[in-house]
Design an enzyme around this catalytic site. Structure first.
Site, PDB file in Angstrom:
ATOM      1  N   ASN A  11       0.857  -1.191   0.000  1.00  0.00           N
ATOM      2  CA  ASN A  11       0.000   0.000   0.000  1.00  0.00           C
ATOM      3  C   ASN A  11       0.892   1.240   0.000  1.00  0.00           C
ATOM      4  OD1 ASN A  11       0.598   0.746   2.842  1.00  0.00           O
ATOM      5  ND2 ASN A  11      -0.359  -1.245   3.198  1.00  0.00           N
ATOM      6  N   ASP A  27      -4.335  -6.419   4.964  1.00  0.00           N
ATOM      7  CA  ASP A  27      -5.328  -7.332   5.535  1.00  0.00           C
ATOM      8  C   ASP A  27      -5.274  -8.705   4.860  1.00  0.00           C
ATOM      9  OD1 ASP A  27      -6.493  -5.646   7.486  1.00  0.00           O
ATOM     10  OD2 ASP A  27      -7.455  -4.512   5.878  1.00  0.00           O
ATOM     11  N   LYS A  73     -13.951   0.191  14.663  1.00  0.00           N
ATOM     12  CA  LYS A  73     -12.606  -0.408  14.801  1.00  0.00           C
ATOM     13  C   LYS A  73     -12.127  -0.322  16.240  1.00  0.00           C
ATOM     14  CE  LYS A  73     -10.992  -0.015  10.117  1.00  0.00           C
ATOM     15  NZ  LYS A  73     -10.348   0.747   9.091  1.00  0.00           N
ATOM     16  N   PHE A 130      -4.746   3.516  14.501  1.00  0.00           N
ATOM     17  CA  PHE A 130      -5.107   4.496  13.483  1.00  0.00           C
ATOM     18  C   PHE A 130      -6.213   3.861  12.639  1.00  0.00           C
ATOM     19  CE2 PHE A 130      -2.141   8.125  12.948  1.00  0.00           C
ATOM     20  CZ  PHE A 130      -1.286   7.853  14.006  1.00  0.00           C
ATOM     21  N   LYS A 167       9.064 -17.400 -10.414  1.00  0.00           N
ATOM     22  CA  LYS A 167       8.293 -16.281 -10.968  1.00  0.00           C
ATOM     23  C   LYS A 167       7.089 -16.834 -11.744  1.00  0.00           C
ATOM     24  CE  LYS A 167       8.706 -12.410 -14.102  1.00  0.00           C
ATOM     25  NZ  LYS A 167       9.451 -11.874 -15.218  1.00  0.00           N
ATOM     26  N   LYS A 221     -11.349  -3.747  18.286  1.00  0.00           N
ATOM     27  CA  LYS A 221      -9.958  -4.060  18.639  1.00  0.00           C
ATOM     28  C   LYS A 221      -9.646  -3.743  20.103  1.00  0.00           C
ATOM     29  CE  LYS A 221      -8.692  -3.235  13.847  1.00  0.00           C
ATOM     30  NZ  LYS A 221      -7.613  -3.486  12.921  1.00  0.00           N
TER      31      LYS A 221
HETATM   32  O1  PMT Z   1       3.094   6.049   6.639  1.00  0.00           O
HETATM   33  P1  PMT Z   1       2.533   7.365   6.105  1.00  0.00           P
HETATM   34  O2  PMT Z   1       2.796   7.547   4.640  1.00  0.00           O
HETATM   35  O3  PMT Z   1       2.958   8.532   6.934  1.00  0.00           O
HETATM   36  O4  PMT Z   1       0.932   7.290   6.226  1.00  0.00           O
HETATM   37  C1  PMT Z   1       0.329   7.290   7.488  1.00  0.00           C
HETATM   38  C2  PMT Z   1      -0.867   6.317   7.551  1.00  0.00           C
HETATM   39  C3  PMT Z   1      -1.974   6.788   6.612  1.00  0.00           C
HETATM   40  C4  PMT Z   1      -0.434   4.920   7.144  1.00  0.00           C
HETATM   41  C5  PMT Z   1      -1.356   6.303   9.034  1.00  0.00           C
HETATM   42  O5  PMT Z   1      -1.752   7.602   9.396  1.00  0.00           O
HETATM   43  C6  PMT Z   1      -2.535   5.354   9.210  1.00  0.00           C
HETATM   44  O6  PMT Z   1      -3.687   5.689   9.047  1.00  0.00           O
HETATM   45  N1  PMT Z   1      -2.218   4.072   9.601  1.00  0.00           N
HETATM   46  C7  PMT Z   1      -3.198   2.988   9.697  1.00  0.00           C
HETATM   47  C8  PMT Z   1      -3.533   2.510   8.330  1.00  0.00           C
HETATM   48  C9  PMT Z   1      -4.437   1.301   8.370  1.00  0.00           C
HETATM   49  O7  PMT Z   1      -4.025   0.251   7.988  1.00  0.00           O
HETATM   50  O8  PMT Z   1      -5.619   1.501   8.841  1.00  0.00           O
HETATM   51  P2  PMT Z   1      -6.740   0.324   9.048  1.00  0.00           P
HETATM   52  O9  PMT Z   1      -7.983   1.072   9.224  1.00  0.00           O
HETATM   53  O10 PMT Z   1      -6.684  -0.675   7.926  1.00  0.00           O
HETATM   54  O11 PMT Z   1      -6.310  -0.422  10.365  1.00  0.00           O
HETATM   55  C10 PMT Z   1      -6.759  -0.026  11.660  1.00  0.00           C
HETATM   56  C11 PMT Z   1      -5.706  -0.264  12.703  1.00  0.00           C
HETATM   57  O12 PMT Z   1      -5.469  -1.667  12.844  1.00  0.00           O
HETATM   58  C12 PMT Z   1      -4.383   0.372  12.388  1.00  0.00           C
HETATM   59  O13 PMT Z   1      -3.838   0.885  13.596  1.00  0.00           O
HETATM   60  C13 PMT Z   1      -3.545  -0.779  11.852  1.00  0.00           C
HETATM   61  O14 PMT Z   1      -2.141  -0.605  12.147  1.00  0.00           O
HETATM   62  C14 PMT Z   1      -4.111  -1.964  12.613  1.00  0.00           C
HETATM   63  N2  PMT Z   1      -4.082  -3.239  11.853  1.00  0.00           N
HETATM   64  C15 PMT Z   1      -4.697  -3.337  10.651  1.00  0.00           C
HETATM   65  C16 PMT Z   1      -4.700  -4.545   9.978  1.00  0.00           C
HETATM   66  C17 PMT Z   1      -4.035  -5.646  10.567  1.00  0.00           C
HETATM   67  N3  PMT Z   1      -4.006  -6.816   9.944  1.00  0.00           N
HETATM   68  N4  PMT Z   1      -3.435  -5.525  11.747  1.00  0.00           N
HETATM   69  C18 PMT Z   1      -3.457  -4.329  12.413  1.00  0.00           C
HETATM   70  O15 PMT Z   1      -2.902  -4.223  13.519  1.00  0.00           O
END
Ligand code: PMT
Length: 396
Positions: A209, A278, A336, A322, A288, A340
């Protein structure tokens, strides 16, 4: 560090002047306002244009230079400073400061400022050991100046001994310490996930991503500024981690999961800033994957949800996540947070310009169990990191 701080960098005429270019660049990149003053001798070693470019501000050289930013230049500058750093500091500027001389812009600002002053001497060993220089340094110490001892090693003049400019990392850490006397994270271990993950489908291709790691690194830097220890578990990034962080590089979501769980018992706080994939390709091909006629369908398998797993074994940990959303920001973010079992959630609408992936700024709403959602204006990621840590510190 962040834009609320102003550093005046004084560069004097020593061979180590070029190293201060790296220092200025690092300060600028974390949002610090930097004004560079060069002595005429310093310009024999490095051109002002270098510092102009790296600091984003005109370089100041002459006491009588026209500058519309301040009514009286040396006083305006002196008042704006949160810290003055003289690096490299020659025997000459050390003598002038020790005796109150003010015959150029740099020495005048030194006298006019009430900000702390960090002096980083660098010169030939015999000069440094000369009792006159040592007396002058002693006078400065007695007056509250901060002196960073030079390092030992081979000097530009061919002599080996004390007199080398310390490593930029060391100077930077000292600057951080002086700029941020607030130590509210002392004794706290903060685990931060940062950057993207890469999910390989074969030896040459992967899913990922747009995360760069800027947000996670800004948080790590702010924790260190405030005296805490950082375990930074980071996906692939081109950015350098802050000095002092314990860095654990990973590639895939499953590696990140394993490392986070391994370090979880040692930490007090977890901040999940990483954009964890995810899904991953269900099957990994050791060779490959060859191009064939028609479409290729890749089956995806779910990755473990790291924060959700931590939420199940929360204990005394503070968990912060986040949410990167493109619609229904608050509703999705709240879901979320609940799912979580998080204490704080930073909701960013990544469709907004200046927010989310890759930019130097972010626009977020801070959500917490104990308060109403707090929408914040656009701010540098470094500034936002400070606000987020304030919120978390309120939960200690
Ligand atoms: O790195 P930059 O370019 O500065 O960009 C910053 C950012 C946009 C990446 C950051 O601000 C941000 O939003 N990070 C979380 C991105 C994300 O994956 O969001 P989510 O809504 O999919 O996940 C929610 C939370 O669960 C996040 O804290 C994530 O780290 C966590 N997560 C998600 C999926 C997973 N399998 N395990 C997790 O722990």
């Amino acid at each position: 560090m962040n834009a609320s701080k102003t550093v005046i960098m004084g560069i004097t005429g020593g061979i180590a002047a070029y190293k201060s270019a790296d220092l200025v660049s690092r300060l600028y990149k974390v949002g610090t306002r930097v004004h560079v003053i060069m002595t005429p001798n310093a310009m024999q070693f490095i051109a002002p244009l270098t510092f102009r470019t790296l600091s984003g501000n005109p370089v100041l050289i002459d006491s009588f230079q026209e500058d519309s930013r301040w009514r009286v230049q040396h006083i305006g500058l002196a008042e704006e400073a949160d810290l003055m750093v003289i690096s490299p500091a020659t025997a000459n500027i050390i003598a002038k400061m020790a005796h109150g001389l003010a015959d150029d812009l740099l020495s005048t600002v030194v006298l006019a400022t009430r900000a702390p002053i960090l002096v980083v001497p660098s010169m030939n060993t015999n000069m440094y050991n000369n009792p006159i220089v040592q007396d002058n340094l002693g006078r400065l110490r007695d007056r509250g100046f901060h002196i960073l001892e030079p390092a030992e090693g081979e000097l530009a003049c061919g002599v080996t001994g004390k007199g080398r400019l310390p490593e930029v990392d060391e100077i930077y850490s000292k600057i951080t310490e002086l700029l941020f006397p607030r130590r509210d994270y002392e004794g706290k271990v903060v685990l931060i996930t940062s950057g993207p993950t890469q999910e390989a489908m074969d030896p040459v291709r992967y899913l990922t991503n747009r995360s760069t790691g800027k947000m996670g690194l800004a948080l790590a830097q702010e924790v260190i500024n405030r005296g805490g220890d950082v375990i930074l578990i980071t996906g692939p990034t081109h950015l350098s981690p802050p000095a002092g962080a314990c860095v654990v590089p990973v590639t895939s979501a499953r590696e990140m999961y394993d490392e986070v769980l391994r370090h979880y018992p040692q930490c007090d706080i977890v901040i999940g800033a990483a954009a964890v994939a995810d899904y991953r390709p269900k099957a990994y091909s050791g060779q490959k994957v060859k191009k064939k006629e028609g479409d290729l369908v890749i089956e995806l398998a779910r990755n473990p949800d790291i924060l959700a797993e931590l939420g199940k074994k929360k204990g005394n940990h503070i968990l912060v996540g986040f949410a990167a959303e493109t619609e229904d920001l608050l509703v999705n973010a709240q879901a979320k947070m609940d799912k979580k079992n998080l204490d704080v959630l930073i909701a960013n609408d990544v469709t907004q310009e200046g927010a989310g992936f890759g930019s130097d700024t972010n626009i977020v709403t801070i959500m917490a169990r104990d308060s109403e959602p707090l929408p914040l204006p656009q701010m540098l990621k470094g500034q936002l990191a400070a606000v987020i840590l304030d919120k978390i510190a309120g939960l200690f």
